[in-house]
Design an enzyme around this catalytic site. Sequence first.
Site, PDB file in Angstrom:
ATOM      1  CE  LYS A 149       4.561  49.217 -11.870  1.00 41.25           C
ATOM      2  NZ  LYS A 149       4.566  49.895 -13.255  1.00 41.25           N
TER       3      LYS A 149
ATOM      4  CE1 TYR B 286       0.915  48.758 -10.894  1.00 38.76           C
ATOM      5  CE2 TYR B 286      -0.221  49.326 -13.003  1.00 38.76           C
ATOM      6  CZ  TYR B 286       1.134  49.408 -11.951  1.00 38.76           C
ATOM      7  OH  TYR B 286       1.304  50.768 -11.684  1.00 38.76           O
TER       8      TYR B 286
END
Length: 218
Positions: free
Chosen positions: A87, A58
Amino acid sequence: MGAISTRETIALARRARDAGTTAISAVTPYYFRLPEQAIIDHYCRVADAVPDTPVYLYNIPRNTGNVLTAGMAAAIVARCPNVVGIKDSAGSLRKLLAFKEVNHGRFQVVCGSDALVLRALRGGACASVSGNANVFPEVVVAVFEAFWQGDWARARRCQARLDQVRQILGRNDSFSLMKRALALRGVKGGSVRPPLLEASDEMVADLERRLRALQLLG
């Protein structure tokens, strides 16, 4: 999930695994500014601690102070096959799409920036994690549906509508405004926790006016 230290992050990952989660997403360590190798080693230790659980990196450097690059992701994947995607919320389409080249194109790229959803999908991103979808999921779903149907004109209109929602909710008190918008939709969201500030009555009134103008409230 994620924490400042590798030890805490591993504990959270194992807790999530033991609770039955099918995958985890781990944000980079924050507060301390770390060299690339420290971040690579951190993720490899976390992934090794849950070897049978898919792990998503992330990347949100404006909040953590630490950045992930495609080269770093490739180094992590080379050591940890259960790291399967990322992400990316850095806000750069070019850098987001660079992750598509990791692991010979088999690395799953998830868009975390609502401004880039349509362009990310057209560039090969497989999904989006949208903050604004917590309040107006149908606005984000419409972008995906138009994209999947190949209706580019409608997809652009849907992205423009999502951009309008972003502009309304994306102010300094956006978390409070999101909760107020949910309340206007009949969903009780409670209040934000300090040190976040509550939106003023004037801000809420302006929020309602602008959402009604877009016909987003019943």
